[in-house]
Design an enzyme around this catalytic site. Structure first.
Site, mmCIF file in Angstrom:
data_model
loop_
_atom_site.group_PDB
_atom_site.id
_atom_site.type_symbol
_atom_site.label_atom_id
_atom_site.label_comp_id
_atom_site.label_asym_id
_atom_site.label_seq_id
_atom_site.Cartn_x
_atom_site.Cartn_y
_atom_site.Cartn_z
ATOM 1 N N CYS A 193 13.346 10.929 7.039
ATOM 2 C CA CYS A 193 13.416 10.622 8.473
ATOM 3 C C CYS A 193 14.855 10.578 8.976
ATOM 4 C CB CYS A 193 12.676 9.325 8.778
ATOM 5 S SG CYS A 193 13.084 8.034 7.629
ATOM 6 N N LYS B 248 0.856 -1.180 0.000
ATOM 7 C CA LYS B 248 0.000 0.000 0.000
ATOM 8 C C LYS B 248 0.895 1.233 0.000
ATOM 9 C CE LYS B 248 -1.752 3.043 2.535
ATOM 10 N NZ LYS B 248 -1.842 4.111 1.549
ATOM 11 N N GLU C 10 10.224 16.215 14.755
ATOM 12 C CA GLU C 10 10.737 16.310 13.393
ATOM 13 C C GLU C 10 10.026 17.434 12.640
ATOM 14 O OE1 GLU C 10 11.890 12.371 10.829
ATOM 15 O OE2 GLU C 10 9.918 12.480 11.692
ATOM 16 N N GLU D 206 9.865 1.348 10.366
ATOM 17 C CA GLU D 206 10.837 2.441 10.213
ATOM 18 C C GLU D 206 10.056 3.718 10.461
ATOM 19 O OE1 GLU D 206 13.890 1.919 9.812
ATOM 20 O OE2 GLU D 206 14.067 -0.043 8.859
HETATM 21 P P1 ADP Z 1 3.559 10.463 6.568
HETATM 22 O O1 ADP Z 1 3.458 11.528 7.595
HETATM 23 O O2 ADP Z 1 4.936 10.108 6.161
HETATM 24 O O3 ADP Z 1 2.609 10.608 5.422
HETATM 25 P P2 ADP Z 1 1.875 8.339 7.519
HETATM 26 O O4 ADP Z 1 2.221 7.408 8.620
HETATM 27 O O5 ADP Z 1 0.662 9.168 7.655
HETATM 28 O O6 ADP Z 1 3.182 9.173 7.355
HETATM 29 O O7 ADP Z 1 1.771 7.583 6.144
HETATM 30 C C1 ADP Z 1 2.607 6.508 5.773
HETATM 31 C C2 ADP Z 1 1.767 5.450 5.116
HETATM 32 O O8 ADP Z 1 0.828 4.946 6.076
HETATM 33 C C3 ADP Z 1 0.929 5.945 3.944
HETATM 34 O O9 ADP Z 1 0.904 4.937 2.946
HETATM 35 C C4 ADP Z 1 -0.437 6.124 4.562
HETATM 36 O O10 ADP Z 1 -1.490 6.033 3.635
HETATM 37 C C5 ADP Z 1 -0.470 4.961 5.517
HETATM 38 N N1 ADP Z 1 -1.462 5.063 6.597
HETATM 39 C C6 ADP Z 1 -1.918 6.156 7.214
HETATM 40 N N2 ADP Z 1 -2.841 5.822 8.145
HETATM 41 C C7 ADP Z 1 -2.959 4.470 8.120
HETATM 42 C C8 ADP Z 1 -3.725 3.494 8.842
HETATM 43 N N3 ADP Z 1 -4.580 3.846 9.805
HETATM 44 N N4 ADP Z 1 -3.585 2.193 8.508
HETATM 45 C C9 ADP Z 1 -2.726 1.821 7.553
HETATM 46 N N5 ADP Z 1 -1.975 2.681 6.848
HETATM 47 C C10 ADP Z 1 -2.065 3.980 7.127
#
Ligand code: ADP
Length: 440
Positions: A245, A136, A342, A211
């Site tokens: 990061c 994903k 960050e 990570e």
């Molecule tokens: P960033 O701030 O780097 O965007 P996120 O953690 O929000 O970090 O996003 C990283 C990945 O996690 C993306 O692919 C995002 O769609 C996914 N993501 C965000 N929320 C969820 C969730 N509740 N379950 C699974 N994946 C998620």
């Protein structure tokens, strides 16, 4: 896509696992190598796509394509070196063996800041070990992911071995977590989402590697080579406009070199060219979205209200949209957001310190523990400080340290597990002990 499509992808990965994991290591290696070759021969197109959807300058995008592809090449080679063990038995009529077997279906959730490399760093070792994957990608950078997956198909990697789902993140995440067929979750992204995924993996006791965010200190000692320190901290801070990061989040500068370092550093930052990533001269693209700019603005406001002063930049760029001026902030202290969290933007906070002990204490005064950098000409100090830093990666006199051949990962709340290198395959393998008895 949502939970139904994710379940379909999991089912397809599960079915394919039985054929993909039965191939010889050499057959999987050849398919991965072909994928690597296709990524490299489509490097310009992939880099263009990446700059268009993510904003990083084209030179950096090309660099990421090479870096991303290197994981596929490395793990194509490593696929053939996943050895088990034979243990000297405790009884003479027995033989004890250890097999390494693939964990099964892997759910891989990736962020937008490295639209290709964060996928290949997970998918490369997973496929090499015989696992199949449901990826994903971030909703902000789906196109690079789809292009890479298409090249995998062209390389002969079966559709079911590498599935891509995109859409409703929590729905897709929940479907991956709830499935008993998904045996492993690998995630790169925010600490908050990482914790949710770790908790959500408990129900089905999945293997997890994470990570997560960093809060990288970049420590410049009085005895540093100033040119090396400027070059290294500039690269560590402003790569991808500060949106990685492992970006230097706090530049700790010893008092004796503070003024000299600050003025040379400001000069170097002034030379960074902000603009359209498709122009060759650009070194700083836009931030990913409006929320990212607002976060930087909030951090700057917090710092100045607590006594920090803006030495350069400090506001949105005249280009508008999500461009932000490369910024240097002086006299930052540990009560400011810029020190504690960050910023994920082109802001370099300078924090003065007195002694080596102070620097180590300040560097470790955080829940994060991903990357750290030190600049010093003293060899004993390099060892002392590297060993005292509670971080997974340390750059000594070097600002760009990631490579496919070395283990990447954090300690404390920056994550679990390592990616890349010979250690990177362990995350996708289970050990099986076989005891053969009554052999006399
Ligand atoms: P960033 O701030 O780097 O965007 P996120 O953690 O929000 O970090 O996003 C990283 C990945 O996690 C993306 O692919 C995002 O769609 C996914 N993501 C965000 N929320 C969820 C969730 N509740 N379950 C699974 N994946 C998620």
């Amino acid at each position: 896509m949502g939970s139904r499509e994710t379940s379909d992808a999991i089912a397809s990965a599960h079915t394919t696992f039985y054929s993909w994991s039965k191939l010889t290591a050499s057959e999987r290696s050849k398919a991965l190598r072909k994928w690597y070759d296709l990524i490299i021969s489509n490097k310009e197109e992939l880099a263009l796509l990446m700059t268009l959807e993510q904003g990083k300058p084209i030179k950096e995008a090309l660099g990421e394509v090479n870096y991303g592809a290197s994981f596929i090449e490395y793990f194509a080679e490593e696929a053939k070196r996943i050895y088990g063990d034979i243990i000297p038995p405790t009884l003479s009529d027995r033989r004890l063996l250890v097999l390494k077997q693939p964990v099964g279906v892997v759910g891989a959730i990736t962020p937008w800041n490295f639209p290709l490399a964060m996928i290949t760093r997970k998918v490369g070792p997973a496929l090499a070990c015989g696992c199949t994957v449901v990826v994903k990608p971030s909703e902000f950078t789906p196109l690079t992911a789809l292009a890479a997956a298409d090249l995998a198909l062209q390389a002969g990697i079966p559709a079911g071995a590498l599935n891509v789902v995109m859409g409703n993140a929590p729905e897709i995440g929940d479907a991956l977590l709830q499935s008993t067929q998904v045996r492993k979750i690998t995630f790169t992204g925010s600490t908050a989402v990482g914790k949710k995924l770790m908790a959500g993996s408990a129900d089905t006791v999945k293997k997890v590697s994470l990570e997560l965010g960093g809060n990288a200190p970049c420590i410049v000692f009085d005895d540093a080579d100033i040119d090396v320190a400027i070059k290294g901290s500039l690269a560590a801070k402003f790569r991808n406009s500060g949106q990685t990061c492992v970006c230097a989040n706090r530049i700790l500068v010893q008092e004796g070199i503070y003024e000299k370092f600050a003025s040379a550093f400001i000069k170097a930052v002034q030379s960074l060219q902000v603009g359209n990533g498709l122009e060759e001269s650009t070194s700083q693209g836009p931030l990913i979205n409006e929320a990212a700019v607002q976060k930087v603005e909030k951090f700057i406001k917090d710092a100045t209200s607590k006594g920090a002063h803006i030495m350069l930049g400090g506001k949105r760029h005249s280009l508008g949209m999500t461009f932000y001026e490369p910024t240097v902030v002086g006299n930052v202290s540990n009560d400011m957001l810029l020190f504690r969290e960050e910023a994920f933007g082109p802001v370099a906070p300078l924090v003065p310190f007195k002694t080596e002990e102070d620097a180590i204490h300040m560097a470790n005064d955080t829940n994060a523990g991903l990357a750290a950098y030190i600049f010093t000409k003293s060899i004993p100090r390099s060892w002392r400080v590297s060993e005292a830093l509670e971080y997974g990666l340390v750059g000594v006199n070097e600002g760009l340290i990631s490579t496919e051949v070395a283990p990447f990962g954090g300690v404390k709340q920056s994550g679990l597990g390592r990616e890349g290198s010979k250690y990177g395959v362990d995350e996708y393998l289970e050990l099986k002990y076989i005891c053969m008895g009554n052999l006399n």
